[in-house]
Design a protein around this motif. Structure first.
Motif, mmCIF file in Angstrom:
data_model
loop_
_atom_site.group_PDB
_atom_site.id
_atom_site.type_symbol
_atom_site.label_atom_id
_atom_site.label_comp_id
_atom_site.label_asym_id
_atom_site.label_seq_id
_atom_site.Cartn_x
_atom_site.Cartn_y
_atom_site.Cartn_z
ATOM 1 N N UNK A 1 0.863 -1.205 0.098
ATOM 2 C CA UNK A 1 -0.034 0.208 -0.406
ATOM 3 C C UNK A 1 0.289 1.332 0.202
ATOM 4 N N UNK A 2 2.024 1.567 0.985
ATOM 5 C CA UNK A 2 2.876 2.424 0.990
ATOM 6 C C UNK A 2 3.827 2.321 -0.522
ATOM 7 N N UNK A 3 4.127 1.492 -0.488
ATOM 8 C CA UNK A 3 4.687 1.837 -1.757
ATOM 9 C C UNK A 3 5.316 2.701 -2.895
ATOM 10 N N UNK A 4 4.569 2.453 -2.635
ATOM 11 C CA UNK A 4 3.282 4.227 -4.332
ATOM 12 C C UNK A 4 4.625 5.259 -3.950
ATOM 13 N N UNK A 5 3.581 4.950 -2.712
ATOM 14 C CA UNK A 5 3.483 6.823 -2.384
ATOM 15 C C UNK A 5 4.790 7.148 -1.180
ATOM 16 N N UNK A 6 6.518 6.142 -1.195
ATOM 17 C CA UNK A 6 7.569 6.153 -1.104
ATOM 18 C C UNK A 6 8.098 6.512 -2.121
ATOM 19 N N UNK B 1 14.031 -12.391 5.913
ATOM 20 C CA UNK B 1 12.401 -12.421 6.398
ATOM 21 C C UNK B 1 12.005 -10.759 5.632
ATOM 22 N N UNK B 2 12.820 -10.475 6.504
ATOM 23 C CA UNK B 2 12.900 -8.214 5.865
ATOM 24 C C UNK B 2 13.257 -9.048 3.956
ATOM 25 N N UNK B 3 14.148 -9.302 3.975
ATOM 26 C CA UNK B 3 14.875 -9.535 2.336
ATOM 27 C C UNK B 3 13.071 -10.375 1.238
ATOM 28 N N UNK B 4 13.189 -10.988 1.669
ATOM 29 C CA UNK B 4 11.926 -11.690 1.754
ATOM 30 C C UNK B 4 10.552 -10.623 1.158
ATOM 31 N N UNK B 5 10.223 -9.631 2.399
ATOM 32 C CA UNK B 5 9.207 -9.211 1.981
ATOM 33 C C UNK B 5 9.876 -7.871 1.642
ATOM 34 N N UNK B 6 10.745 -7.863 1.150
ATOM 35 C CA UNK B 6 11.753 -6.464 0.497
ATOM 36 C C UNK B 6 11.355 -7.137 -1.344
ATOM 37 N N UNK B 7 10.655 -7.939 -1.047
ATOM 38 C CA UNK B 7 11.450 -8.700 -2.330
ATOM 39 C C UNK B 7 10.316 -8.188 -3.878
ATOM 40 N N UNK B 8 9.075 -7.956 -3.393
ATOM 41 C CA UNK B 8 8.574 -7.253 -4.858
ATOM 42 C C UNK B 8 8.643 -6.660 -5.647
ATOM 43 N N UNK B 9 9.359 -5.370 -4.653
ATOM 44 C CA UNK B 9 9.765 -3.839 -5.141
ATOM 45 C C UNK B 9 10.871 -3.558 -5.152
ATOM 46 N N UNK B 10 10.822 -2.343 -5.930
ATOM 47 C CA UNK B 10 12.274 -1.861 -6.649
ATOM 48 C C UNK B 10 13.546 -1.815 -5.197
ATOM 49 N N UNK B 11 14.363 -1.568 -5.476
ATOM 50 C CA UNK B 11 15.195 -1.477 -4.643
ATOM 51 C C UNK B 11 15.550 -0.577 -4.110
ATOM 52 N N UNK B 12 15.514 0.428 -4.764
ATOM 53 C CA UNK B 12 15.239 1.600 -4.302
ATOM 54 C C UNK B 12 13.650 2.372 -3.939
ATOM 55 N N UNK B 13 13.012 1.205 -3.381
ATOM 56 C CA UNK B 13 11.849 1.656 -2.861
ATOM 57 C C UNK B 13 11.399 0.872 -1.391
ATOM 58 N N UNK B 14 12.354 -0.344 -1.186
ATOM 59 C CA UNK B 14 12.612 -0.915 0.118
ATOM 60 C C UNK B 14 13.183 -1.654 0.322
ATOM 61 N N UNK B 15 14.216 -0.787 0.655
ATOM 62 C CA UNK B 15 15.290 -1.563 1.308
ATOM 63 C C UNK B 15 15.352 -2.044 3.072
#
Lengths: 308, 308
Positions: A155-160, A188-202
């Protein structure tokens, strides 16, 4: 600008050691004002400070940014967004609202790294305390709580992304899995980040939380390979634990953590950003902020810098 | 005989609920004699008890076994071997000697499941306390400590096999990684067990230690697939932590752990052995052993048994 910001040339202390990547997270000097914390970091020759939202809210983002930059420092990160595990409609809406404000504050204060502590189980009454008396089995469903975290990040990734801010997921020590963060490992954090661009979720590596992890070397390498290593925070695992385990962290070198090894893994993963010292401990908080900042610089120089 | 022993027919309590797989680990009634602990378990209708080495040493293995069998109970496991992380020659020799005695005691008392708590870092002064003042960086080397555990298991496995005893590796919560056990996840325990026959090196699932693990479902399934699931221990994660975190465990249902889900995973992995309740807590220890054993049975019947 943790991973990509300019380095301040010549940010050294008396001995000539380069402390330009050494950052004081202001939680380490909890009772100092923002100006006092910045003064302490600058006097100790550090290169940056990590801020908390209440400081940005108190001064406004522009003024808070100026207090930092006027002292020749950078903002290494902003703490913290998160608390995403609510399962009721009002709780979800409130979490999304609050995190959008946090993203705006990070952008306003000039860091792209917004650290997220994702929250505990719905069964929790308040952090550090027992479950709500009316908590049912579903309120203890850790798998479902983790799935909701994934949904809220989506939900938050596009706004970030629109604001040039990165959601930086922090794995917390499993001691906090019930009441503070259902992300318990870097993997686990990396698994949660995986669907998103690396510049948006790290992700951030905080030694206190992840030092024990048998998969730590592999997960740090993966974070580097995936371009998600957005921060490196250091403090030590000391014993006995404080009565409030949250405030049971020690200066680097006072406890059990093998900083040379973990720092080498972080360096080998390609991390060239700031190294924040973030300590929650009553005795550290009772110390003069300038003394604390000097100790932070000394311990960084001794136990971390040679291995970066 | 946890995984393969005979079931006592008709070990039920008043309501007819089948408590034959419910075992009282005697640490839960710490201040009781062996006879009192066995009486409490039998009176509550439980099917087994988990013993500790000091009880076997006090009575001798044969007599301890008879105290248990005379009450119509089985021995579900023996606690505990381990403490394998020494890096000096004398420390290694002493650990091997002690563990050979533990293996003999397990065989003598009639269980093949010997639980291993593998020990903390050499930097440790004593469990729960800070590092030795003279501890060097090598004493904090967690990777090396874990490698030594693997070596010592290799040293002991043939002796265990000769005695028909299984080395049951217990992952301890990461809160204990510095001072009690450098095995921190079930997956890591399975990796350490992998080189050995499944009848010689197994693993135990203790909810208190592993409930937070994002890989728990997968690791339990793997343990079942590999034939290594040698025990299932239950107690709850309660908050606030006790001043001594080791003694901070609650009765099943009093805390945050999702017992229906974890118990289902254990059942789906094919586990049909005993379910030991092992609680370290001052208040529980101050309770009459018969009351504690009755509570153990009730909580098992309510939160665990329906999901097995």
């Amino acid at each position: 600008m943790t991973a990509s910001g300019d380095r301040l040339a010549g940010a050294t202390h008396g001995s000539g050691t380069d402390l330009s990547r050494c950052s004081l997270n202001t939680a380490t000097v909890k009772h100092a004002t923002l100006a006092q914390a910045v003064d302490a970091a600058a006097t100790a020759g550090l290169g940056a400070v990590g801020l908390w939202r209440h400081q940005v809210q108190e001064h406004g983002a522009q003024k808070a940014a100026r207090i930092v930059s006027d002292a020749g420092l950078r903002v290494s990160s902003l703490c913290r967004g998160g608390f995403l595990t609510a399962h009721d409609e009002a709780g979800v809406a409130a979490a999304l609202d609050d995190n959008r404000r946090a993203i705006e504050e990070a952008a306003g204060v000039g860091t792209r790294e917004l650290v997220f502590v994702v929250g505990g189980l719905p069964a929790m009454s308040e952090p550090g305390r027992g479950p709500r008396p009316d908590a049912g089995p579903g309120d203890r469903d850790l798998v479902a709580a983790r799935a909701r975290v994934a949904d809220r990040i989506g939900d938050l990734a596009p706004f970030a992304a629109e604001h040039g801010v990165r959601i930086v997921l922090e794995a917390l020590h499993p001691i906090f899995a019930a009441d503070r963060a259902v992300i318990s490992t870097l993997g686990q954090a990396l698994d949660l980040a995986a669907p998103f661009d690396a510049g948006v979720v790290g992700v951030v590596v905080d030694t206190y939380h992840v030092w024990w992890d048998p998969a730590l070397e592999a997960s740090i390498a993966r974070a580097g390979r995936e371009g998600r290593l957005a921060g490196y925070q250091v403090c030590d695992w000391i014993l006995p634990l404080a009565a409030e385990p949250l405030n049971s962290r020690g200066h680097v070198g006072d406890g059990y953590i093998d900083f040379p090894t973990v720092s080498r893994w972080v360096a080998e993963a390609g991390y060239d950003g700031d190294v924040e010292t973030e300590i929650f401990h009553e005795e550290v908080w009772a110390t003069d902020p300038r003394d604390t900042a000097r100790t932070v610089g000394e311990r960084y120089a001794r136990h971390v810098l040679p291995h970066l």
